[in-house]
Design an enzyme around this catalytic site. Structure first.
Site, mmCIF file in Angstrom:
data_model
loop_
_atom_site.group_PDB
_atom_site.id
_atom_site.type_symbol
_atom_site.label_atom_id
_atom_site.label_comp_id
_atom_site.label_asym_id
_atom_site.label_seq_id
_atom_site.Cartn_x
_atom_site.Cartn_y
_atom_site.Cartn_z
ATOM 1 N N ASP A 204 -42.054 5.240 46.660
ATOM 2 C CA ASP A 204 -43.222 4.444 46.299
ATOM 3 C C ASP A 204 -44.496 5.294 46.422
ATOM 4 O OD1 ASP A 204 -44.282 1.742 45.729
ATOM 5 O OD2 ASP A 204 -45.228 1.940 47.693
ATOM 6 N N GLU A 247 -42.313 6.880 41.815
ATOM 7 C CA GLU A 247 -43.374 6.107 41.195
ATOM 8 C C GLU A 247 -44.638 6.945 41.310
ATOM 9 O OE1 GLU A 247 -45.853 1.961 41.783
ATOM 10 O OE2 GLU A 247 -45.441 3.253 43.461
#
Ligand code: MG
Length: 556
Positions: A204, A247
């Site tokens: 993330d 990401e």
């Protein structure tokens, strides 16, 4: 390059994104869990999924859907136990499905014991695990991830008598990645989950993890890329074919630094550059910017791979479009202010954004399967689920999976689900569910099984090199070549039938027939070397360039 070197699993797998909380409740408490998910693995296996990506499931106060972890070495008790988790990964292994999991290292929950220790005293050994400032920092209102939902990036903590940094919400203090102890702990966490059967991680907020200056915006230049290499080396040392998927919504020029000039950092990145341009193409019928986006993200190291997607659990982020382009997508797909979020995106699912038009939904997913890279599907998209705009923020697109038309849509036997199911309207579980679609040979679900099987039989797309074939502005034609065989995919973004006309090769002698892989409408080349045919409104064609529908013999 020899074939052996190219055979890496993540290049030809379909990844399926699942939120444990909202997939299937196995114990009747209204909350999805690992027992329930394990029971639904045959559904996932049946679609043809090669890897499941689990959204955060570790212990968390869940003030941000689990992206606020309070114990990295645990399963949130609401979803089961570590024992249930290992049962689940074992069940996946039996079906040849890999498991990837979200790891959130940019920040923890403020409830995490590390943060509690860190704030307890300036002398605490965990003090330097987070970012503290005795003085009030300047520009505390700049660089927020959730504009409109977040006030600042520094907050004063009375107990610590200092300000702490949080790029995200104030209950998500940023970890101090420069601290070697924090880095070592991160590797330990990865090692732990690899031992429990995980094959890779979706990391993330990577640009923030490796930012060297907290005031820097995503996409800036100064980064600590060595950490990514360390993470890759460690995870591959522990498990040879584990994969890091990032990401990182950065510009195409910056992506190469994330993959690493010699592919020594991240294996995969989500293609945030191509994604909004897909929606622009469907909103306007103009495939031009999409073609440019594909060209701009073409050059990556050979073993690296893009993860392509349509929708995910977050808003559709349109910040990488021009203001004019963004407005056109808003007008077409999110005309009401309530459909938008964070001044940059849309909180809707794919089906309703395409107005429920099955032709467009299929065209979009056919496109997804044909893009250079690895397709990532979102749970529920295989049956065309919708959103519930009455729910707050991005919860609108995180409603439970719709299994059948009874009770709570087959998601739970409890009277109430942790997130309300979509009950009414054309996207309610009475209308849209797995059980009905399984019985209907023409359903979207069965269509998905066919298109995924086709995609998996065509390694040219995942492994090969692609070229965009010059043709009409409403049409995207791509030729994927690998080991002497070629696949041509053609998509029409226009609601009108179009006459398509193109040349595949400059050499007029080389003009193979196009064998249609989805119907009997094959296309023969014309004397001038051109191919001409009519494509349906929002039509999609998959051809093999060659005499037969199976691959050509290898030339070498
Ligand atoms: Mg449960």
């Amino acid at each position: 390059m020899p074939r052996m070197v190219q055979m890496v699993w993540y290049k030809n797998a379909i990844i399926y994104s699942v939120n444990v909380e909202s997939y299937m409740d196995g114990n009747g408490d209204g909350i999805g869990d690992f027992k329930g998910l394990a029971r639904r693995l045959d559904h996932i296996h049946g679609i043809g999924v090669g890897a499941i990506w689990l959204l955060p499931f570790q212990s968390s106060p869940r003030q941000d859907h689990g992206y606020d972890v309070s114990d990295y070495y645990s399963v949130d008790p609401r979803f089961g136990t570590l024992g249930d988790f290992v049962e689940f990964t074992d069940q996946c292994a039996q079906r040849g499905i890999r498991v990837m999991m979200d790891l959130v290292f940019n920040h923890t929950s403020d409830q995490h014991p590390w943060f509690q220790e860190s704030r307890s005293s300036p002398d605490n050994p965990k003090r330097d695990w987070y970012m503290w400032s005795k003085e009030k920092p300047e520009n505390i209102h700049e660089g927020m991830v959730f504009p409109g939902k977040q006030e600042a990036v520094w907050t004063y903590d009375k107990k610590a008598r200092a300000w702490y940094f949080h790029r995200f919400h104030k209950f998500q203090p940023d970890l101090n990645m420069k601290n070697p102890e924090v880095q070592a702990e991160i590797l330990r966490i990865m090692g732990f989950w690899l031992r429990l059967g995980v094959s890779g991680f979706r990391l993330d907020a990577v640009p923030f993890i490796i930012a060297t200056d907290e005031h820097e915006e995503a996409g800036g230049t100064e980064r600590e890329f060595a950490l990514l290499r360390k993470m890759r080396e460690f995870s591959q040392f522990r498990d040879g074919d584990s994969v890091l998927l990032a990401e990182a919504n950065v510009k195409p020029e910056a992506s190469i630094e994330y993959f690493g000039p010699s592919a020594e950092r991240l294996h995969m990145m989500f293609n945030f550059w191509v994604n909004p341009r897909i929606f622009y193409a469907f909103a306007t019928g103009d495939a031009g910017p999409l073609k440019e986006g594909l060209e701009k993200t073409r050059e990556i190291p050979q073993s690296s791979q893009w993860a392509q997607f349509l929708r995910n659990h977050d808003e559709l982020d349109l910040s990488r479009l021009t203001e004019e382009q963004r407005q056109k997508v808003y007008d077409e797909m999110a005309p009401d202010e309530g459909m938008r979020v964070f001044d940059r995106g849309i909180r809707r699912r794919l089906g309703p954004m395409l107005k429920g038009d099955q032709r467009r939904i299929k065209a979009a997913n056919s496109l997804l399967m044909s893009l250079p890279g690895t397709p990532v599907l979102r749970y529920g998209d295989e049956i065309g689920m919708g959103e519930n705009l009455d729910l707050e923020g991005r919860t609108a697109i995180r409603t439970p999976m719709q299994w059948d038309e009874h009770g709570q849509g087959g998601f739970t036997t409890a009277e109430e689900a942790c997130i309300p199911l979509i009950e009414h309207g054309p996207y309610g579980f009475h209308e849209v569910n797995v059980s009905q679609q399984r019985r209907d040979p023409e359903s979207l679900l069965n269509w998905f099984e066919r298109i995924i099987r086709l995609r998996q039989e065509l390694p040219e797309i995942g492994y090969g090199a692609f070229r965009i074939i010059e043709t009409e502005p409403e049409i995207l034609a791509m030729c994927h070549e690998w080991e002497g065989s070629a696949i041509l995919t053609v998509h029409n973004f226009d609601g009108q039938p179009r006459q398509v006309e193109f040349r595949i090769n400059e050499d007029e002698q080389e003009k193979p027939p196009l064998i249609n892989l989805l119907s009997n409408d094959h296309v023969q080349p014309q004397a001038d070397g051109m191919y001409r045919f009519v494509i349906d409104p929002y039509g999609y064609n998959w051809f093999r360039c060659g005499a037969t529908s199976v691959g050509l013999a290898r030339k070498d």
